[in-house]
Motif scaffolding. Structure first.
Motif, short mmCIF file in Angstrom:
data_model
loop_
_atom_site.label_atom_id
_atom_site.label_comp_id
_atom_site.label_asym_id
_atom_site.label_seq_id
_atom_site.Cartn_x
_atom_site.Cartn_y
_atom_site.Cartn_z
N SER A 170 31.11 61.32 -17.66
CA SER A 170 31.46 62.58 -16.99
C SER A 170 32.92 62.60 -16.58
N PHE A 171 33.42 61.44 -16.16
CA PHE A 171 34.80 61.42 -15.69
C PHE A 171 35.80 61.46 -16.84
N ALA A 256 23.62 54.28 -6.28
CA ALA A 256 23.81 55.36 -7.25
C ALA A 256 24.28 54.78 -8.58
N HIS A 260 22.59 54.61 -12.55
CA HIS A 260 23.39 55.30 -13.55
C HIS A 260 23.59 54.44 -14.80
N SER B 313 25.34 64.49 -13.49
CA SER B 313 26.21 63.48 -14.08
C SER B 313 26.23 62.24 -13.19
N GLY B 314 26.12 61.09 -13.82
CA GLY B 314 26.08 59.85 -13.06
C GLY B 314 27.35 59.56 -12.29
N PRO B 316 30.05 61.51 -11.19
CA PRO B 316 30.24 62.33 -9.99
C PRO B 316 29.18 62.05 -8.93
N GLY B 317 27.95 61.72 -9.34
CA GLY B 317 26.91 61.38 -8.38
C GLY B 317 27.25 60.11 -7.63
N ALA B 318 27.67 59.08 -8.36
CA ALA B 318 28.01 57.81 -7.73
C ALA B 318 29.23 57.99 -6.82
N ALA B 321 28.09 59.75 -3.72
CA ALA B 321 27.32 58.85 -2.85
C ALA B 321 28.28 57.93 -2.10
N LEU B 331 22.15 58.80 3.01
CA LEU B 331 21.45 59.36 1.86
C LEU B 331 19.98 58.94 1.96
N SER B 351 17.72 60.47 -12.95
CA SER B 351 17.33 59.61 -11.84
C SER B 351 16.65 60.43 -10.75
N PRO B 355 21.50 59.91 -5.12
CA PRO B 355 21.65 61.21 -5.77
C PRO B 355 20.62 61.48 -6.88
#
Lengths: 486, 486
Positions: A170-171, A256, A260, B313-314, B316-318, B321, B331, B351, B355
């Motif tokens: 994603s990044f 997280a 992932h 998306s992993g 941005p989620g990580a 978090a 969380l 997941s 998140p």
């Protein structure tokens, strides 16, 4: 370390002359279809071979039932197949003689036991057939210099100088738009996924050797080969800066990250130490990661950390001074001969201290020409931070007030901005010190657009500018240390 | 504390029915001319009286030689005169019966001894004539709700809910554009300048009573009346949040502030204590100041600090978090009944933890409707943080692939975004919990524009969103404390 970029297992994956595509179809909602669309719309120059069990044509390209049927051995095969189909497809690639593969498909180590077994199968096949592969569970590669983008999202923007290796795809893709707005782009973006065969250290080596890459950005959820990371980084840093974002340090970030990519993160301090030993500059957020790369790739290195702030407003000046202080930058006083030259430009309402607060300049061009020229000549300072305030509406209002014919206002405003931006660009070219702007304008502002075109970074706040400048000074020191300590 | 907004010395300064303007001319480069232009272009409904020694007309308005000649006593006089002319002009205002003045002119306390004397003269005249005045050395007032902007820059954007009192005028005017891009604006922006007669505490009281203001933003270089600040803030906080940026704490910030407004700043920790006692939330940068006001003015207050993160998306989620963890937010895990409802929406590559990483949703609308509805119902959570990823080019590409006639693509894309934004807006309206987005899109993104129109804040990074949500939770606690402790 590799001696030549062509020795990298990523070289043909990043710069293929031909691509086989497994998992694209004419069904627009399928992920593979989107990856193929991204590649086609980039104007990729080589052959593209869609592999499809039924279709004769996929997105107007002749399709083949199996890689074994291909008229040539493509440099790379991209797989966006259902998980269970990947091993067999990889085996066929091996039989065909394909030596480089990108496995975009997920459902491997990151989902638990069954996935771990499947991933081991891929590694075994790769060994058997002498294949190097990226992924699985990655989002592909974007190399705009090669008109090559095999990711889910269309590439927007221009080819750039930021080389990124990321444990989150994603990044890579989701930052295309963000970077384009800042007139930046990737040299190459590499999503490493589960790193079953090629890992983030291989990607670092590739980017170190890549001629388009001026700064290396890493997004890290966990480093699996710690020793190799340190050694590789230390050999790169004397030549190219590396900036890393690590989010696994907090308890929440760690959890997280695990779900992932299945990577086990370590405590924050451990990574701090690891980065420090490696000469890697740590960023605290994704925006900071790109800020640091932006200035590192656009500016000469400063001799030290002494900054002059040039503003036309007290508040932004004070905020910038505060931000510099907190970022560990010094604000030197001016030498007498500089003060003398500066005085005629500063009205009595302004300030001749650092920050130089001009409040206003009778001739607006001075702000981008005569004044920064004097400030850049200050021997006690290493960098110049300049506040950019050129509200379009105020400029056109002033031109309107001069009773200019309506159809000429836009041209005159354009010329006004052109002159100022050109003056600043000339200074940048002739000066060995970093010149960095900050501004609260949005990126459509005509002056900002022009300054950015001249490769002068204009950060969106004094705090971000100060931190980026501190990173620049830090890299200069790290480079010296790493060069002398090997 | 004032009981009624009309009791504020600022009431007529901020909401005048008529304005005398001293220092505007037909010379477009003069500062006063620009202030008058700003006022005229706002469509101010009341009478405007330019005062000019020679001109018959100033910017198409009938001009008067002296305030003494005016046909009525205007509510306010705005002075943008050379420093030396200000005392006499103020005396004439007093003789005319004008009771409220804005002194924009600089050259007073901030320039040293002679300026201090001149400023004392103004204070003495104000006492003599029962005048209340703002400034000197301020940049004026913007009250877009009243179509009233007497500042150097044209107001852009809409009337908003952020009430700001600032010891830097720049942070009023130079943020117009910045706020407009986020679909925000000032309720009223007050530049207090040297605070010779009306100070930032008066401005806080005014904003506390102002019906358009939902959050109070302060930019502080030094607080002169500490005790009054604490008492006033404590009486406001139970009803309205106050956020402050203080930059005088670092050595560099302190020096810059002194040459700016002549104020002597104190150590960082002293101000930290002052803000804590006052119930004021401290921001670390100008962007953070507005971020905090943005969410405080748009969201209901959360019961606690437990956040659910929804992403596709992993990475941005990580990152989100991690940012939440660092901001002191928790969380929580999901309750069994929520997990059960959620499961059908989450593909096997995603997941089900927090998140929630959906990777993709078969029906894109679910992401903005069914899924957040379930998450907002989680009894263990107080807030929802949602990642917004809707790249315009990818959406139009998908629509194109459906063989839609070219002229309909834009409409279909618009409808697609409309449906999603409306779904989210409906959730916001029916739910008592804060719903906050984060995104890396630029502000022209059609989905972002729509979501912002529905007053759902979408912060430009997970870190900024997390910090803003922490401020929201903090205000909830502060409000309770301040309400019970008086």
């Amino acid at each position: 370390m590799i001696r030549n970029i062509k020795d990298s297992p990523l070289y043909r994956i990043v710069n293929p002359r031909s691509v086989a595509f497994l998992g694209a179809s004419n069904r627009f909602s399928a992920m593979g279809t989107n990856l193929l669309s991204s590649l086609i719309s980039m104007g990729f120059a080589g052959n593209i071979y869609p592999i499809h069990p039924q279709e004769q044509q996929v997105q107007n390209l002749a399709a083949f039932k199996c890689v074994l049927d291909l008229p040539q051995v493509p440099d790379v095969a991209v797989m966006v197949l259902p998980t269970q189909l990947v091993p067999q497809a990889m085996e066929q690639c091996g039989q065909k003689g394909i030596r480089h593969i990108i496995v975009v498909s997920g459902g491997f180590k990151e989902v638990g036991k069954a996935g771990i077994r499947l991933e081991a199968k891929l590694t075994q096949l790769a060994r058997q057939y002498d294949i190097r592969f990226l992924g699985p569970n990655c989002i592909g590669i974007a190399n705009p210099h090669h008109h090559y983008n095999v990711t889910f999202l269309p590439y927007v923007g221009k080819p750039g100088f930021i080389g990124m290796a990321s444990q989150s795809g994603s990044f890579i893709t989701q930052m295309f738009e963000y970077l384009a707005e800042l007139d930046l782009g990737f040299s190459t973006g590499i999503s490493v996924g589960n790193e079953a065969n090629i890992d983030i250290i291989d990607a670092m080596e590739y980017l170190a050797a890549c001629p388009h890459t001026k700064a290396i950005a890493l997004y890290i959820e966990a480093i699996r080969r710690g020793r190799a990371f340190i050694e590789t980084a230390r050999s790169i840093v004397p030549h190219k800066p590396i900036v890393a974002l690590y989010v696994g340090g907090s308890e929440a970030g760690k959890r997280a990250g695990f779900s992932h990519t299945g990577a086990l993160a370590g405590p924050d301090k451990l990574y701090d130490g690891l980065f420090q030993q490696s000469g890697v500059i740590r960023a605290d957020s994704i925006t900071e990661l790109f800020d640091f790369c932006w200035v590192l790739g656009s500016c000469p290195l400063p001799q030290g950390n002494r900054v002059i702030i040039q503003t036309q407003s007290g508040g932004p000046g004070a905020a910038a001074a505060d931000a510099c202080g907190r970022a560990g930058l010094d604000l030197p006083e001016f030498s007498p001969h500089i003060l003398e030259k500066l005085a005629p430009f500063v009205p009595h309402t302004g300030s001749l201290k650092n920050p130089v607060d001009l409040t206003f300049t009778k001739n607006p061009l001075d702000y981008f020409d005569g004044i920064p020229k004097i400030l850049l000549a200050e021997p006690n300072a290493d960098m110049l931070m300049i506040y950019i305030l050129t509200p379009e509406k105020a400029v056109t209002r002033a031109i309107e007030a001069m009773a200019v014919p309506k159809d000429q206002i836009k041209n005159l405003a354009g010329a006004y901005f052109d002159d100022q931006a050109t003056a600043l660009a000339t200074l940048k070219q002739t000066c060995a010190k970093p010149l960095i702007g900050f501004s609260f304008h949005n990126r459509q502002n005509p002056m900002l657009r022009r300054i950015q075109k001249h490769k002068i970074p204009v950060l969106p706040s004094p705090n971000r500018a100060a931190k980026a400048m501190a990173a620049l000074a830090r890299y200069r020191r790290l480079r010296e240390i790493m060069t002398h300590c090997g």
